[in-house]
Scaffold this active site. Structure first.
Site, PDB file in Angstrom:
ATOM      1  N   TYR A  81       0.758  -0.968   0.080  1.00 34.29           N
ATOM      2  CA  TYR A  81      -0.004   0.004   0.072  1.00 34.29           C
ATOM      3  C   TYR A  81       0.889   1.278  -0.055  1.00 34.29           C
ATOM      4  O   TYR A  81       1.863   1.205   0.632  1.00 34.29           O
ATOM      5  CB  TYR A  81      -1.009  -0.023   1.132  1.00 34.29           C
ATOM      6  CG  TYR A  81      -2.332  -0.181   0.938  1.00 34.29           C
ATOM      7  CD1 TYR A  81      -2.999   0.588   0.118  1.00 34.29           C
ATOM      8  CD2 TYR A  81      -2.913  -1.273   1.448  1.00 34.29           C
ATOM      9  CE1 TYR A  81      -4.250   0.330  -0.361  1.00 34.29           C
ATOM     10  CE2 TYR A  81      -4.162  -1.524   0.935  1.00 34.29           C
ATOM     11  CZ  TYR A  81      -4.907  -0.815   0.328  1.00 34.29           C
ATOM     12  OH  TYR A  81      -6.198  -0.805   0.005  1.00 34.29           O
ATOM     13  N   GLU A  83      -0.670   4.888  -0.489  1.00 36.41           N
ATOM     14  CA  GLU A  83      -1.442   6.090  -0.615  1.00 36.41           C
ATOM     15  C   GLU A  83      -0.440   7.249  -0.249  1.00 36.41           C
ATOM     16  O   GLU A  83       0.223   7.186   0.647  1.00 36.41           O
ATOM     17  CB  GLU A  83      -2.721   6.017   0.235  1.00 36.41           C
ATOM     18  CG  GLU A  83      -3.690   5.182  -0.276  1.00 36.41           C
ATOM     19  CD  GLU A  83      -4.930   5.098   0.516  1.00 36.41           C
ATOM     20  OE1 GLU A  83      -5.189   5.707   1.246  1.00 36.41           O
ATOM     21  OE2 GLU A  83      -5.544   3.967   0.416  1.00 36.41           O
ATOM     22  N   ASP A 258      -7.597  14.920 -23.199  1.00 40.28           N
ATOM     23  CA  ASP A 258      -7.344  13.472 -23.026  1.00 40.28           C
ATOM     24  C   ASP A 258      -6.884  12.976 -24.204  1.00 40.28           C
ATOM     25  O   ASP A 258      -7.397  12.788 -25.418  1.00 40.28           O
ATOM     26  CB  ASP A 258      -9.002  13.156 -22.926  1.00 40.28           C
ATOM     27  CG  ASP A 258      -8.884  11.405 -22.556  1.00 40.28           C
ATOM     28  OD1 ASP A 258      -7.844  10.834 -22.681  1.00 40.28           O
ATOM     29  OD2 ASP A 258     -10.008  11.051 -22.198  1.00 40.28           O
ATOM     30  N   THR A 287      -4.157   7.332 -21.173  1.00 41.52           N
ATOM     31  CA  THR A 287      -4.057   5.925 -20.582  1.00 41.52           C
ATOM     32  C   THR A 287      -2.517   5.578 -21.326  1.00 41.52           C
ATOM     33  O   THR A 287      -1.995   6.290 -21.900  1.00 41.52           O
ATOM     34  CB  THR A 287      -4.857   4.826 -21.449  1.00 41.52           C
ATOM     35  OG1 THR A 287      -4.834   4.884 -22.944  1.00 41.52           O
ATOM     36  CG2 THR A 287      -6.545   4.972 -20.986  1.00 41.52           C
ATOM     37  N   LYS A 290      -2.380   1.989 -24.744  1.00 41.75           N
ATOM     38  CA  LYS A 290      -3.003   1.908 -26.138  1.00 41.75           C
ATOM     39  C   LYS A 290      -1.695   2.352 -27.044  1.00 41.75           C
ATOM     40  O   LYS A 290      -0.941   1.228 -27.040  1.00 41.75           O
ATOM     41  CB  LYS A 290      -4.320   3.257 -26.336  1.00 41.75           C
ATOM     42  CG  LYS A 290      -5.443   2.787 -25.527  1.00 41.75           C
ATOM     43  CD  LYS A 290      -6.302   3.738 -25.673  1.00 41.75           C
ATOM     44  CE  LYS A 290      -7.913   3.709 -24.919  1.00 41.75           C
ATOM     45  NZ  LYS A 290      -7.843   4.122 -23.781  1.00 41.75           N
ATOM     46  N   ARG A 296      -1.540  -1.817 -18.694  1.00 43.89           N
ATOM     47  CA  ARG A 296      -3.107  -1.027 -18.498  1.00 43.89           C
ATOM     48  C   ARG A 296      -3.048   0.021 -17.341  1.00 43.89           C
ATOM     49  O   ARG A 296      -2.529  -0.257 -16.301  1.00 43.89           O
ATOM     50  CB  ARG A 296      -3.966  -2.024 -18.102  1.00 43.89           C
ATOM     51  CG  ARG A 296      -4.296  -2.995 -19.287  1.00 43.89           C
ATOM     52  CD  ARG A 296      -5.385  -3.552 -19.014  1.00 43.89           C
ATOM     53  NE  ARG A 296      -6.808  -2.995 -19.335  1.00 43.89           N
ATOM     54  CZ  ARG A 296      -7.260  -2.468 -20.348  1.00 43.89           C
ATOM     55  NH1 ARG A 296      -6.987  -3.092 -21.476  1.00 43.89           N
ATOM     56  NH2 ARG A 296      -8.573  -1.735 -20.516  1.00 43.89           N
TER      57      ARG A 296
HETATM   58  N1  DSN Z   1     -12.220   1.415 -24.295  1.00 43.25           N
HETATM   59  C1  DSN Z   1     -11.352   2.630 -24.846  1.00 43.25           C
HETATM   60  C2  DSN Z   1     -11.508   2.641 -26.380  1.00 43.25           C
HETATM   61  O1  DSN Z   1     -11.883   1.642 -26.886  1.00 43.25           O
HETATM   62  O2  DSN Z   1     -11.650   3.496 -26.984  1.00 43.25           O
HETATM   63  C3  DSN Z   1     -11.614   3.718 -24.322  1.00 43.25           C
HETATM   64  O3  DSN Z   1     -12.698   3.771 -23.604  1.00 43.25           O
END
Ligand code: DSN
Length: 496
Positions: A81, A83, A258, A287, A290, A296
């Site tokens: 942990y 935090e 974003d 994120t 991607k 992730r």
């Molecule tokens: N799940 C992602 C996407 O496929 O774009 C973002 O929410």
């Protein structure tokens, strides 16, 4: 980081035979250890690898992380942990969590040219929540506390606290419309962001299907939002963030970008100057899994020193304890993305998307906006007489994994949709290039042309059911398998 080692011949049997490599040894040992406790889990892990190796992955938000990234997640950092932030934790014993979190943040700052990086968010929605609360705390809560002569919310009277709560929940946001490619977390009602903010969305031009900055400016002037969100999950073009910042500054809004989908193109210097969100926005979320090809998770970046203290309160404000094992994997992924090869990778992701769009367009598909500047292609499947749902299912049957997606002014709604979204990050990772993209376009158009919509049990046209002959399905599946055999996933792991 190169998953498809160029030294491995393209017809290498790595995907099926035993391979001797440190990572193959590591995974064989790990699966033995797991399998000794719960054999089904080891079997499902192997099954997932088998599936991923046997399908053309065109989900725009997915990728293949390196063995080093994946292995960094599977260890005892998971048990700790932590935090708080490095040097300021709510738990003792965080010496190495502090080191790994600081390392990940330092890599992220250098990678994106950001003054500050917060690497704890567990996902994109978490990163956005951290950013929303940071902006609300900076713009609404902190000035209220100053006005009332107190340092902490606990020092407010019950009546003042109630007034502040109402004010926090009564702020405005603008974001890109869902059917124009925006994201649910940008202020839409089914998501917490839409319950938190009074939101209006900006769409795209009906003719060009491109973002219309004049209309964004008009909406911003009329609605006067506190927060202006830019960024998308299904818009196939680059966005001029310098223009978005000018609009935000004119109306006194805080600009949040974003960049979850295109972070890899920012890291890889495909998007620079006016198109670089980090250089232009007040706050940037992403994120990490991607196009950035990490584990992730999420991150928040800023060059605004005034926002830093509020971003750093993300945990425990809206996040549970940070996942130290994932922060370790983020540090590995960011280190990979700082290598020159990653810029080459990012450039090839965009080239491949352009080739895929061109190939589908030449075969009669309609590409939303007429092309792409980034990693994704949005295909209007109505010319094939299909809904997005039918197209998605028919392609899956032929070994091509895509997701259905709304197109601007979609007549089929968000469930059935009229489009499919294709992305090139994953296939680029395994080494495919523009020649393979043309073959992928041919497979996709071959399947969609041969797919016939059918009727529901009551005889009405179905938006989900379809017919695809076994010959077309199997023939295209074999072509997909050939591409995958020539460009195997994780060749240095072999069969596990
Ligand atoms: N799940 C992602 C996407 O496929 O774009 C973002 O929410």
């Amino acid at each position: 980081m190169v998953i498809q080692d160029p030294a491995v011949p393209s017809s290498d049997p790595a995907a099926t035979g035993r391979v001797e490599s440190p990572e193959a040894d590591a995974y064989r040992a790990a699966l033995d250890v797991i399998g000794a406790v719960e054999p089904d889990v080891a079997s499902h892990i192997r099954g997932e690898l088998g599936n991923q190796r046997s399908q053309l992955k065109l989900i725009a938000s997915e990728n293949y992380a390196s063995p080093a990234v994946l292995l960094a997640m599977g260890n005892w950092f998971s048990d700790k942990y932590a935090e708080g932030v490095p040097g300021h934790r709510f738990y003792a014993g965080c010496e190495f969590v502090d080191k790994v979190e600081t390392l990940a943040a330092d890599h992220a700052k250098a990678l994106f040219g950001a003054g500050h990086a917060y690497v704890q968010p567990h996902s994109g929605i978490d990163a956005n929540l951290v950013a929303f609360w940071a902006m609300l705390a900076h713009r609404v809560e902190a000035p209220y506390l100053v006005d009332h002569g107190v340092r902490h919310v606990n020092d407010l009277s019950d009546a003042d606290w109630e007034e502040l709560r109402r004010s926090l929940g009564n702020q405005r946001m603008i974001g890109m419309a869902l059917d124009a490619g925006g994201h649910l977390t940008h202020g839409f009602r089914p998501n917490i962001s839409g319950k938190l903010f009074d939101q209006r969305s900006y769409g795209v031009d009906r003719e060009t299907e491109m973002l219309d900055y004049d209309r964004v400016a008009a909406l911003a002037r009329e609605f006067k939002p506190l927060v202006m969100v830019a960024g998308y999950s299904a818009y196939p073009r680059k966005v001029n963030f310098a223009t978005m910042r000018e609009i935000a500054d004119e109306v006194g809004a805080t600009l949040m970008v974003d960049m979850a989908h295109f972070a890899g193109l920012v890291a890889g210097k495909v998007f620079t100057g006016d198109f670089d969100p980090v250089a232009n926005a007040h706050i940037v979320t992403s994120t990490t899994h991607k196009s950035l090809r990490g584990p992730r998770g999420g991150i928040v970046l800023t060059n605004e020193t005034e926002l830093v203290e509020f971003i750093d309160k993300g945990c425990p404000m809206v996040l549970g304890g940070p996942l130290s094992n994932v922060m370790a994997a983020k540090a590995v992924a960011f280190a990979e993305a700082r290598k020159p090869e990653f810029q080459d990778y990012a450039a090839r992701v965009a080239e491949n998307a352009a080739a895929l769009a061109d190939g589908i367009g030449r075969r009669g598909g309609r590409i939303v906006t007429g092309g792409t500047d980034n990693h994704l292609v949005l295909v209007d499947v109505r010319p094939f007489g299909l809904t997005g749902r039918q197209a998605e299912s028919a392609l899956e049957a032929a070994g091509v994994i895509v997701n259905r997606n709304s197109i601007p002014d979609d007549e089929n709604g968000a469930w059935y949709t009229s489009g499919v979204r294709l992305g090139t990050p994953a296939l680029t990772t395994v080494g495919m290039g523009t020649g393979e993209m043309d073959e992928v376009a041919d497979i996709i158009c071959g399947v969609l042309t041969a797919t016939e919509p059918t009727t529901t049990s009551s005889g009405d046209p179905s938006k989900a059911k379809f017919h695809l002959t076994d010959d077309v399905r199997d023939g295209n599946r074999a072509r997909a398998a050939e591409l995958l055999a020539a460009n195997p996933l994780y060749p240095t792991l072999g069969a596990l």
